[in-house]
Design a protein around this motif. Structure first.
Motif, PDB file in Angstrom:
ATOM      1  N   GLY A  37       0.824  -1.204   0.000  1.00  0.00           N
ATOM      2  CA  GLY A  37       0.000   0.000   0.000  1.00  0.00           C
ATOM      3  C   GLY A  37       0.851   1.243   0.000  1.00  0.00           C
ATOM      4  O   GLY A  37       2.026   1.221  -0.363  1.00  0.00           O
ATOM      5  N   ARG A  38       0.238   2.333   0.451  1.00  0.00           N
ATOM      6  CA  ARG A  38       0.896   3.640   0.443  1.00  0.00           C
ATOM      7  C   ARG A  38       0.743   4.300   1.811  1.00  0.00           C
ATOM      8  O   ARG A  38      -0.256   4.120   2.490  1.00  0.00           O
ATOM      9  CB  ARG A  38       0.273   4.538  -0.613  1.00  0.00           C
ATOM     10  N   ALA A  39       1.753   5.071   2.172  1.00  0.00           N
ATOM     11  CA  ALA A  39       1.730   5.815   3.427  1.00  0.00           C
ATOM     12  C   ALA A  39       2.447   7.140   3.216  1.00  0.00           C
ATOM     13  O   ALA A  39       3.274   7.276   2.315  1.00  0.00           O
ATOM     14  CB  ALA A  39       2.408   5.020   4.542  1.00  0.00           C
ATOM     15  N   ALA A  40       2.118   8.099   4.054  1.00  0.00           N
ATOM     16  CA  ALA A  40       2.810   9.385   4.071  1.00  0.00           C
ATOM     17  C   ALA A  40       3.613   9.467   5.364  1.00  0.00           C
ATOM     18  O   ALA A  40       3.093   9.168   6.439  1.00  0.00           O
ATOM     19  CB  ALA A  40       1.815  10.536   3.996  1.00  0.00           C
ATOM     20  N   VAL A  41       4.875   9.839   5.244  1.00  0.00           N
ATOM     21  CA  VAL A  41       5.764   9.924   6.401  1.00  0.00           C
ATOM     22  C   VAL A  41       6.198  11.371   6.579  1.00  0.00           C
ATOM     23  O   VAL A  41       6.667  12.012   5.633  1.00  0.00           O
ATOM     24  CB  VAL A  41       6.997   9.012   6.210  1.00  0.00           C
ATOM     25  N   ARG A  42       6.025  11.860   7.795  1.00  0.00           N
ATOM     26  CA  ARG A  42       6.467  13.224   8.120  1.00  0.00           C
ATOM     27  C   ARG A  42       7.725  13.127   8.964  1.00  0.00           C
ATOM     28  O   ARG A  42       7.734  12.494  10.014  1.00  0.00           O
ATOM     29  CB  ARG A  42       5.385  13.968   8.883  1.00  0.00           C
ATOM     30  N   ILE A  43       8.790  13.784   8.493  1.00  0.00           N
ATOM     31  CA  ILE A  43      10.060  13.832   9.212  1.00  0.00           C
ATOM     32  C   ILE A  43      10.246  15.262   9.691  1.00  0.00           C
ATOM     33  O   ILE A  43      10.121  16.202   8.906  1.00  0.00           O
ATOM     34  CB  ILE A  43      11.227  13.428   8.291  1.00  0.00           C
ATOM     35  N   THR A  44      10.526  15.419  10.974  1.00  0.00           N
ATOM     36  CA  THR A  44      10.644  16.756  11.561  1.00  0.00           C
ATOM     37  C   THR A  44      11.992  16.916  12.248  1.00  0.00           C
ATOM     38  O   THR A  44      12.437  16.028  12.979  1.00  0.00           O
ATOM     39  CB  THR A  44       9.516  16.996  12.582  1.00  0.00           C
ATOM     40  N   ASP A  45      12.626  18.048  12.007  1.00  0.00           N
ATOM     41  CA  ASP A  45      13.844  18.438  12.709  1.00  0.00           C
ATOM     42  C   ASP A  45      13.387  19.117  13.998  1.00  0.00           C
ATOM     43  O   ASP A  45      12.796  20.201  13.947  1.00  0.00           O
ATOM     44  CB  ASP A  45      14.663  19.385  11.840  1.00  0.00           C
TER      45      ASP A  45
END
Length: 103
Positions: A59-67
């Motif tokens: 499937g598909r996912a959205a990943v948020r990476i934060t500094d």
């Protein structure tokens, strides 16, 4: 926020197979957090200087990476391949929304 798959500029999507994939941060991993909107497909965590993606269901996912120091964020789409190596199809649903300030 650059990772080792950003060889030709900042990528907006990566494709992985089931299992664990490790992507190194180019500028170190200390002070970064990561969260997925679909952990069944792609669970994520920062470990040392790397982003770990544990791919489960196709499937598909959205990943948020934060500094955490600067507050800068980046989104990366993750596609998890099907067992036969094919790409996942589109979801069977579509959510739409509208917003208006009219009263």
């Amino acid at each position: 926020i650059l990772l080792d798959f950003d060889t030709d500029g900042m990528q907006t999507q990566i494709t992985v197979s089931a299992g664990v994939s490790r992507f190194a941060f180019r500028n170190g991993g200390a002070g970064f957090t990561a969260v997925s909107n679909n952990a069944e497909v792609a669970a994520v965590r920062v470990e040392g200087n790397s982003l770990l993606v544990t791919a489960g269901a196709p499937g598909r996912a959205a990943v948020r990476i934060t500094d955490t120091q600067s507050g800068a964020s980046r989104w990366v789409g993750v596609r998890v391949r099907q067992a036969d190596g094919g790409l996942p199809g589109l979801p069977a649903y579509l959510s739409l929304g509208a917003m208006s300030e009219d009263t």
